[in-house]
Write a protein that holds these residues in place. Structure first.
Motif, PDB file in Angstrom:
ATOM      1  N   ASP A  22      78.543   5.653  26.277  1.00  0.00           N
ATOM      2  CA  ASP A  22      77.350   5.591  27.116  1.00  0.00           C
ATOM      3  C   ASP A  22      77.234   6.722  28.119  1.00  0.00           C
ATOM      4  N   ALA A  23      77.733   7.903  27.819  1.00  0.00           N
ATOM      5  CA  ALA A  23      77.592   9.042  28.720  1.00  0.00           C
ATOM      6  C   ALA A  23      76.139   9.520  28.706  1.00  0.00           C
ATOM      7  N   PRO A  24      75.587   9.791  29.886  1.00  0.00           N
ATOM      8  CA  PRO A  24      74.198  10.255  29.937  1.00  0.00           C
ATOM      9  C   PRO A  24      74.090  11.719  29.528  1.00  0.00           C
ATOM     10  N   PRO A  25      72.892  12.176  29.175  1.00  0.00           N
ATOM     11  CA  PRO A  25      72.703  13.580  28.834  1.00  0.00           C
ATOM     12  C   PRO A  25      72.868  14.471  30.064  1.00  0.00           C
ATOM     13  N   PRO A  26      73.091  15.775  29.880  1.00  0.00           N
ATOM     14  CA  PRO A  26      73.339  16.670  31.011  1.00  0.00           C
ATOM     15  C   PRO A  26      72.268  16.637  32.094  1.00  0.00           C
ATOM     16  N   HIS A  32      71.713  13.496  39.057  1.00  0.00           N
ATOM     17  CA  HIS A  32      72.586  12.676  39.902  1.00  0.00           C
ATOM     18  C   HIS A  32      73.312  13.559  40.914  1.00  0.00           C
ATOM     19  N   LEU A  33      73.795  14.699  40.473  1.00  0.00           N
ATOM     20  CA  LEU A  33      74.485  15.633  41.356  1.00  0.00           C
ATOM     21  C   LEU A  33      73.554  16.124  42.464  1.00  0.00           C
ATOM     22  N   VAL A  72      78.713  20.012  36.230  1.00  0.00           N
ATOM     23  CA  VAL A  72      78.981  18.684  35.711  1.00  0.00           C
ATOM     24  C   VAL A  72      79.195  18.806  34.214  1.00  0.00           C
ATOM     25  N   ASP A  73      80.280  18.255  33.762  1.00  0.00           N
ATOM     26  CA  ASP A  73      80.630  18.339  32.348  1.00  0.00           C
ATOM     27  C   ASP A  73      80.372  17.019  31.651  1.00  0.00           C
ATOM     28  N   GLY A  74      79.349  16.999  30.821  1.00  0.00           N
ATOM     29  CA  GLY A  74      79.114  15.863  29.954  1.00  0.00           C
ATOM     30  C   GLY A  74      79.992  16.004  28.725  1.00  0.00           C
ATOM     31  N   TYR A  75      80.359  14.913  28.136  1.00  0.00           N
ATOM     32  CA  TYR A  75      81.273  14.965  27.002  1.00  0.00           C
ATOM     33  C   TYR A  75      80.653  15.588  25.762  1.00  0.00           C
ATOM     34  N   THR A  76      79.360  15.494  25.613  1.00  0.00           N
ATOM     35  CA  THR A  76      78.723  16.050  24.424  1.00  0.00           C
ATOM     36  C   THR A  76      78.952  17.551  24.314  1.00  0.00           C
ATOM     37  N   PHE A 104      82.912  18.442  37.906  1.00  0.00           N
ATOM     38  CA  PHE A 104      83.029  16.990  37.879  1.00  0.00           C
ATOM     39  C   PHE A 104      82.509  16.468  36.547  1.00  0.00           C
ATOM     40  N   ASP A 105      83.041  15.350  36.103  1.00  0.00           N
ATOM     41  CA  ASP A 105      82.509  14.715  34.900  1.00  0.00           C
ATOM     42  C   ASP A 105      81.668  13.515  35.306  1.00  0.00           C
ATOM     43  N   TRP A 106      81.025  12.912  34.329  1.00  0.00           N
ATOM     44  CA  TRP A 106      80.072  11.844  34.652  1.00  0.00           C
ATOM     45  C   TRP A 106      80.754  10.607  35.219  1.00  0.00           C
ATOM     46  N   MET A 107      81.983  10.339  34.815  1.00  0.00           N
ATOM     47  CA  MET A 107      82.672   9.181  35.391  1.00  0.00           C
ATOM     48  C   MET A 107      82.964   9.408  36.862  1.00  0.00           C
ATOM     49  N   GLN A 108      83.360  10.611  37.222  1.00  0.00           N
ATOM     50  CA  GLN A 108      83.597  10.912  38.628  1.00  0.00           C
ATOM     51  C   GLN A 108      82.306  10.782  39.424  1.00  0.00           C
ATOM     52  N   LEU A 109      81.217  11.309  38.877  1.00  0.00           N
ATOM     53  CA  LEU A 109      79.938  11.235  39.582  1.00  0.00           C
ATOM     54  C   LEU A 109      79.446   9.813  39.764  1.00  0.00           C
ATOM     55  N   THR A 110      79.681   8.966  38.782  1.00  0.00           N
ATOM     56  CA  THR A 110      79.138   7.617  38.867  1.00  0.00           C
ATOM     57  C   THR A 110      80.113   6.605  39.452  1.00  0.00           C
ATOM     58  N   ARG A 111      81.394   6.821  39.268  1.00  0.00           N
ATOM     59  CA  ARG A 111      82.368   5.822  39.726  1.00  0.00           C
ATOM     60  C   ARG A 111      83.196   6.263  40.918  1.00  0.00           C
ATOM     61  N   GLN A 112      83.147   7.542  41.239  1.00  0.00           N
ATOM     62  CA  GLN A 112      83.892   8.063  42.388  1.00  0.00           C
ATOM     63  C   GLN A 112      82.984   8.964  43.221  1.00  0.00           C
TER      64      GLN A 112
END
Length: 132
Positions: A22-26, A32-33, A72-76, A104-112
């Motif tokens: 469920d990673a969002p697109p860039p 978010h950033l 921000v690094d998305g996994y895709t 930062f990756d998306w988990m850091q942005l959303t959860r930290q």
């Protein structure tokens, strides 16, 4: 998945914990950033900034005057070994040119997000104080 396949729930849970589900697109990550930066009350950076002696690098957001960029690094786009190597080489070249980069990756942005905000602000304050 189909009923009766053991382990799929556990696998999905683990993939989610690792940030692979469920990673969002860039564009969502970058938005978010930018919202996070706005909440910090600091100068707004340039989005999609261009850097490099030939303009060959794109930065998600950057304060060009102090050579400070956030990515921000998305996994895709940043997960494969090939992409990771290219990212690291690019970042190495930018650092050699005097840029400070935080990634930062998306988990850091959303959860930290509190930790991410603290990192962004502390680095911004350090670099602007040095520039004064």
């Amino acid at each position: 998945s189909k009923p009766g396949r053991p382990g799929l729930t556990r696998l999905r849970r683990r993939l989610d914990e690792l940030g692979f589900a469920d990673a969002p697109p860039p564009s969502v990550l970058e938005a978010h950033l930018r919202r996070l930066i706005t909440k910090l009350g600091i100068a707004q950076p340039t989005a999609e900034a261009v850097a490099g002696d030939k303009g060959q690098y794109r930065l998600d957001v950057a304060w060009i005057e102090i050579r400070y960029a956030l990515e921000v690094d998305g996994y895709t786009w940043h997960f494969s070994p090939k992409h990771k190597r290219a990212d690291e080489l690019r970042r190495q070249r930018l650092r050699e040119a005097g840029w400070t980069l935080l990634v930062f990756d998306w988990m850091q942005l959303t959860r930290q997000s509190d930790w991410v905000a603290d990192e962004i602000l502390a680095t911004y304050q350090r670099l602007t104080a040095k520039a004064s």
